[in-house]
Design a protein around this motif. Structure first.
Motif, PDB file in Angstrom:
ATOM      1  N   MET A 147       0.819  -1.212   0.000  1.00  0.00           N
ATOM      2  CA  MET A 147       0.000   0.000   0.000  1.00  0.00           C
ATOM      3  C   MET A 147       0.856   1.265   0.000  1.00  0.00           C
ATOM      4  SD  MET A 147      -3.034  -1.188   2.517  1.00  0.00           S
ATOM      5  CE  MET A 147      -4.325  -2.250   1.858  1.00  0.00           C
ATOM      6  N   VAL A 148       1.935   1.222   0.746  1.00  0.00           N
ATOM      7  CA  VAL A 148       2.833   2.388   0.759  1.00  0.00           C
ATOM      8  C   VAL A 148       3.464   2.545  -0.632  1.00  0.00           C
ATOM      9  CG1 VAL A 148       5.001   3.295   1.721  1.00  0.00           C
ATOM     10  CG2 VAL A 148       3.239   2.360   3.248  1.00  0.00           C
ATOM     11  N   ASN A 149       3.812   1.439  -1.249  1.00  0.00           N
ATOM     12  CA  ASN A 149       4.326   1.491  -2.629  1.00  0.00           C
ATOM     13  C   ASN A 149       3.313   2.123  -3.572  1.00  0.00           C
ATOM     14  OD1 ASN A 149       7.000   0.476  -3.174  1.00  0.00           O
ATOM     15  ND2 ASN A 149       6.319  -1.440  -2.255  1.00  0.00           N
ATOM     16  N   ALA A 150       2.041   1.694  -3.439  1.00  0.00           N
ATOM     17  CA  ALA A 150       0.980   2.230  -4.314  1.00  0.00           C
ATOM     18  C   ALA A 150       0.809   3.727  -4.081  1.00  0.00           C
ATOM     19  CB  ALA A 150      -0.340   1.499  -4.044  1.00  0.00           C
ATOM     20  N   MET A 151       0.885   4.144  -2.821  1.00  0.00           N
ATOM     21  CA  MET A 151       0.732   5.570  -2.537  1.00  0.00           C
ATOM     22  C   MET A 151       1.908   6.360  -3.099  1.00  0.00           C
ATOM     23  SD  MET A 151      -0.949   8.065  -1.516  1.00  0.00           S
ATOM     24  CE  MET A 151      -2.393   7.385  -0.743  1.00  0.00           C
ATOM     25  N   MET A 152       3.102   5.795  -3.015  1.00  0.00           N
ATOM     26  CA  MET A 152       4.270   6.480  -3.568  1.00  0.00           C
ATOM     27  C   MET A 152       4.152   6.631  -5.090  1.00  0.00           C
ATOM     28  SD  MET A 152       6.209   7.631  -1.281  1.00  0.00           S
ATOM     29  CE  MET A 152       7.529   8.146  -2.360  1.00  0.00           C
ATOM     30  N   THR A 153       3.623   5.598  -5.753  1.00  0.00           N
ATOM     31  CA  THR A 153       3.431   5.689  -7.207  1.00  0.00           C
ATOM     32  C   THR A 153       2.474   6.832  -7.521  1.00  0.00           C
ATOM     33  OG1 THR A 153       3.737   3.314  -7.353  1.00  0.00           O
ATOM     34  CG2 THR A 153       2.714   4.366  -9.261  1.00  0.00           C
ATOM     35  N   ALA A 154       1.397   6.933  -6.726  1.00  0.00           N
ATOM     36  CA  ALA A 154       0.420   8.002  -6.940  1.00  0.00           C
ATOM     37  C   ALA A 154       1.040   9.366  -6.665  1.00  0.00           C
ATOM     38  CB  ALA A 154      -0.789   7.787  -6.035  1.00  0.00           C
ATOM     39  N   VAL A 155       1.821   9.445  -5.587  1.00  0.00           N
ATOM     40  CA  VAL A 155       2.437  10.724  -5.202  1.00  0.00           C
ATOM     41  C   VAL A 155       3.420  11.194  -6.275  1.00  0.00           C
ATOM     42  CG1 VAL A 155       4.114  11.704  -3.553  1.00  0.00           C
ATOM     43  CG2 VAL A 155       2.068  10.544  -2.706  1.00  0.00           C
TER      44      VAL A 155
END
Ligand code: SF4
Length: 257
Positions: A118-126
């Protein structure tokens, strides 16, 4: 067993009402009212009586808190002009996890891997976002009271569009878009950003996907908060049983359900 009637919805309940009145307030948080909507007795024990523990310390809420704390940290770094790498975000997650994660749980490694995804997914979005973050508490009028809410994310993109997001760790569901919180977010955003294009969205961390939640019957949805406030102020704290929720509720042995 005595049946009683809630003054809010007019529905009848077979279970006894907790015979206590709550103090009237001018402001309620959205979270408090959503607890009341889920189960008025739970609201009474958790919010009025301050009963905590139990599920708050269970694995899932701990996992959830670690993910949300890390996301908040990522946005704070970005907002203050710092570059955040995925490695740094995962390092921060590890630190938060060591303090608050479900360390002793049998499925700790599963929760940890999910949190990292989830943190990876948020970083991709950011990384893909080109804008600024404007998360703050809003106070939305509901009848003669106010309901406060801090959106999970507010991203103002370069073209001026405001994206107001509710972040979910679970899977995409049809019922998510029907929740009254989206009407409250729309109403809060309209007051905060008059005349500006606002998109209210659900951001699913499991897939990194923002899904727009279009306007429904917002007046009717907001009325659910007004009904909850009336119920609280009338002292209607009946148990509302749910076979899926009750076994995990910390009030299970005291609510009379
Ligand atoms: S156990 Fe069920 S009915 Fe009782 S307070 Fe909790 S959610 Fe409500």
């Amino acid at each position: 067993m005595k049946a009683t009637t809630s003054s809010g919805s007019g529905a009848s309940y077979a279970l006894p009402v907790v015979p206590r009145l709550a103090a009237r307030r001018t402001t309620y948080t959205e979270l408090e009212l959503s607890v009341y909507m889920g189960c008025p007795a739970r609201y009474f024990y958790q919010i009025e009586e301050g009963l905590r523990g139990g599920r708050d310390n269970a694995a899932y809420p701990r996992f959830h808190r670690c993910v949300y704390t890390t996301i908040g940290w990522i946005e704070l770094q970005r907002q203050s002009g710092q570059t955040v790498t995925t490695a740094a975000a995962l390092e921060h997650l590890a630190e938060v996890w060591s303090q608050d994660g479900p360390l002793e749980h049998a499925f700790e490694s599963y929760y940890r891997a999910t949190a990292e995804g989830m943190v990876n997914a948020m970083m991709t979005a950011v990384y893909a976002e080109n804008g600024r973050y404007a998360r703050e508490e809003w106070s939305v009028p509901v009848g003669e009271r106010r309901v406060t809410i801090t959106p999970d994310r507010v991203v103002v993109t370069a073209d001026g569009t405001v994206h107001v997001q509710r972040v979910r760790t679970g899977r995409k569901t049809k019922s998510e878009a029907e929740k009254p919180i989206y009407a409250l977010l729309r109403q809060g955003a309209a007051a905060k950003y008059p005349g500006v294009q606002v998109n209210v969205e659900t951001f699913y961390l499991a897939t990194g996907e923002p899904v727009e939640v279009s306007e429904k019957n917002d007046a009717k949805l907001i009325e659910q908060y007004a009904v909850a406030i009336r119920g609280i102020e009338a002292g209607a704290f009946h148990p509302k049983t749910d076979a899926r929720i009750c076994p995990n509720c910390q009030c299970y042995f005291i609510c009379g359900a």
